[in-house]
Design a protein around this motif. Structure first.
Motif, short mmCIF file in Angstrom:
data_model
loop_
_atom_site.label_atom_id
_atom_site.label_comp_id
_atom_site.label_asym_id
_atom_site.label_seq_id
_atom_site.Cartn_x
_atom_site.Cartn_y
_atom_site.Cartn_z
N ILE A 185 -18.87 -32.41 5.67
CA ILE A 185 -18.60 -31.10 6.28
C ILE A 185 -19.72 -30.73 7.24
O ILE A 185 -19.49 -30.22 8.35
N SER A 186 -20.97 -30.99 6.85
CA SER A 186 -22.11 -30.68 7.72
C SER A 186 -22.02 -31.44 9.02
O SER A 186 -22.23 -30.87 10.11
N GLU A 187 -21.72 -32.72 8.93
CA GLU A 187 -21.65 -33.54 10.15
C GLU A 187 -20.50 -33.12 11.05
O GLU A 187 -20.62 -33.15 12.27
N ASP A 188 -19.39 -32.71 10.45
CA ASP A 188 -18.21 -32.39 11.24
C ASP A 188 -18.22 -30.97 11.80
O ASP A 188 -17.65 -30.72 12.88
N PHE A 189 -18.86 -30.02 11.10
CA PHE A 189 -18.68 -28.62 11.47
C PHE A 189 -19.98 -27.87 11.78
O PHE A 189 -19.92 -26.79 12.37
N ASP A 190 -21.12 -28.40 11.40
CA ASP A 190 -22.39 -27.78 11.80
C ASP A 190 -22.70 -28.31 13.20
O ASP A 190 -23.53 -29.19 13.39
N SER A 191 -22.03 -27.73 14.19
CA SER A 191 -22.02 -28.31 15.54
C SER A 191 -23.39 -28.34 16.20
O SER A 191 -23.67 -29.23 17.01
N ASP A 192 -24.27 -27.39 15.87
CA ASP A 192 -25.61 -27.41 16.46
C ASP A 192 -26.64 -28.08 15.56
O ASP A 192 -27.84 -28.10 15.86
N HIS A 193 -26.19 -28.59 14.40
CA HIS A 193 -27.03 -29.38 13.48
C HIS A 193 -28.32 -28.65 13.10
O HIS A 193 -29.39 -29.25 13.02
N ASN A 194 -28.18 -27.36 12.81
CA ASN A 194 -29.35 -26.57 12.43
C ASN A 194 -29.38 -26.26 10.93
O ASN A 194 -30.15 -25.42 10.48
N GLN A 195 -28.51 -26.92 10.17
CA GLN A 195 -28.44 -26.74 8.71
C GLN A 195 -28.11 -25.30 8.32
O GLN A 195 -28.53 -24.80 7.28
N ALA A 196 -27.35 -24.64 9.18
CA ALA A 196 -26.83 -23.29 8.90
C ALA A 196 -25.47 -23.18 9.57
O ALA A 196 -25.20 -23.84 10.58
N LEU A 197 -24.62 -22.35 9.01
CA LEU A 197 -23.26 -22.18 9.54
C LEU A 197 -23.13 -20.78 10.11
O LEU A 197 -23.26 -19.80 9.38
N ASP A 198 -22.85 -20.71 11.41
CA ASP A 198 -22.64 -19.40 12.03
C ASP A 198 -21.17 -19.00 11.90
O ASP A 198 -20.34 -19.75 11.36
N ALA A 199 -20.84 -17.81 12.38
CA ALA A 199 -19.49 -17.26 12.20
C ALA A 199 -18.43 -18.15 12.82
O ALA A 199 -17.34 -18.32 12.25
N ASN A 200 -18.72 -18.72 13.98
CA ASN A 200 -17.73 -19.59 14.64
C ASN A 200 -17.51 -20.87 13.84
O ASN A 200 -16.37 -21.34 13.69
N GLU A 201 -18.59 -21.44 13.32
CA GLU A 201 -18.47 -22.65 12.52
C GLU A 201 -17.72 -22.39 11.22
O GLU A 201 -16.90 -23.21 10.78
N VAL A 202 -17.97 -21.23 10.61
CA VAL A 202 -17.24 -20.86 9.39
C VAL A 202 -15.75 -20.71 9.68
O VAL A 202 -14.90 -21.14 8.89
N ALA A 203 -15.42 -20.12 10.82
CA ALA A 203 -14.00 -19.94 11.18
C ALA A 203 -13.30 -21.28 11.33
O ALA A 203 -12.14 -21.45 10.91
N VAL A 204 -13.99 -22.25 11.91
CA VAL A 204 -13.40 -23.58 12.07
C VAL A 204 -13.23 -24.26 10.71
O VAL A 204 -12.21 -24.91 10.45
N ILE A 205 -14.23 -24.12 9.85
CA ILE A 205 -14.12 -24.68 8.50
C ILE A 205 -12.93 -24.08 7.77
O ILE A 205 -12.16 -24.80 7.11
N LYS A 206 -12.77 -22.76 7.86
CA LYS A 206 -11.64 -22.11 7.19
C LYS A 206 -10.32 -22.68 7.67
O LYS A 206 -9.40 -22.92 6.87
#
Length: 201
Positions: free
Chosen positions: A61-82
């Motif tokens: 999930i981190s590799e696929d959705f943490d698009s900026d690879h900062n080890q944190a999930l922003d609102a846009n990344e969370v929306a894509v995960i959902k």
């Protein structure tokens, strides 16, 4: 000869459990679930579900959705995960199966979805509205988290598998155990469940 009628089905069941045939699903994802039973002034209001995933799924999930690879999930990344890594389980009751006084409760939607990284572990949290009015006699709620296709194995942590929120006005009893009334994985696995009863004090 009559003994053989019992022996071969038993032997087959043992063989399937120990050596699953190719193509039969078995868990690839492991989820530790904590469940909050949330109450309001009328009774049960719903369930706050928290999932912590295994290391392999977390890395994926981190590799696929943490698009900026900062080890944190922003609102846009969370929306894509959902949308892409959570929404597909909607037809399966979001893996949360509930009975109220013995009758199935359909989980039609969830609220307040969030996802984050906790030291590399991917965590989800979401809320399932489920309104059950308390009365003077106990209401029985059974919550059993499972993937009916058994690609994911959902289990309770040893400590604090559940908590009660805003429950002061009610008498509540809880138990965690295997749900003997439910079988999955070719009728070989009883999923874990939380058995809760509550009434007005």
């Amino acid at each position: 000869m009559p003994r053989l009628n019992y022996f071969f089905p038993l032997l087959l069941a043992v063989f399937i459990i120990l050596f699953p045939p190719t193509g039969i699903p078995h868990p690839h994802v492991f989820i530790s679930q904590r469940t909050g039973f949330v109450f309001d002034d009328k009774g049960l209001a719903g369930f706050r579900v928290n999932w912590a995933f295994d290391e392999m799924f977390s890395v994926m999930i981190s590799e696929d959705f943490d698009s900026d690879h900062n080890q944190a999930l922003d609102a846009n990344e969370v929306a894509v995960i959902k949308e892409k890594a959570f929404g597909y389980i909607a037809p399966y009751n979001y893996y949360i199966h509930v009975r109220i006084d013995g009758k199935p409760f359909e989980v039609k939607f969830i609220k307040s979805f969030n996802a984050w990284l906790d030291n590399g572990t991917v965590c989800y949290e979401f809320f399932i509205p489920c309104h059950v009015v308390a009365v003077d006699t106990p209401k029985q709620v059974v919550l059993s988290p499972y993937d009916p296709e058994y690609y994911s194995d959902i289990y309770f942590p040893d400590k604090t598998p559940l908590n009660l929120e805003n429950a002061e006005a009610f008498s509540i009893e809880t138990q965690t155990a295997r749900d003997q009334s439910t079988l999955i994985y070719y009728d070989t696995v009883n999923p874990m469940a939380i058995f809760l009863s509550f009434k007005r004090k």
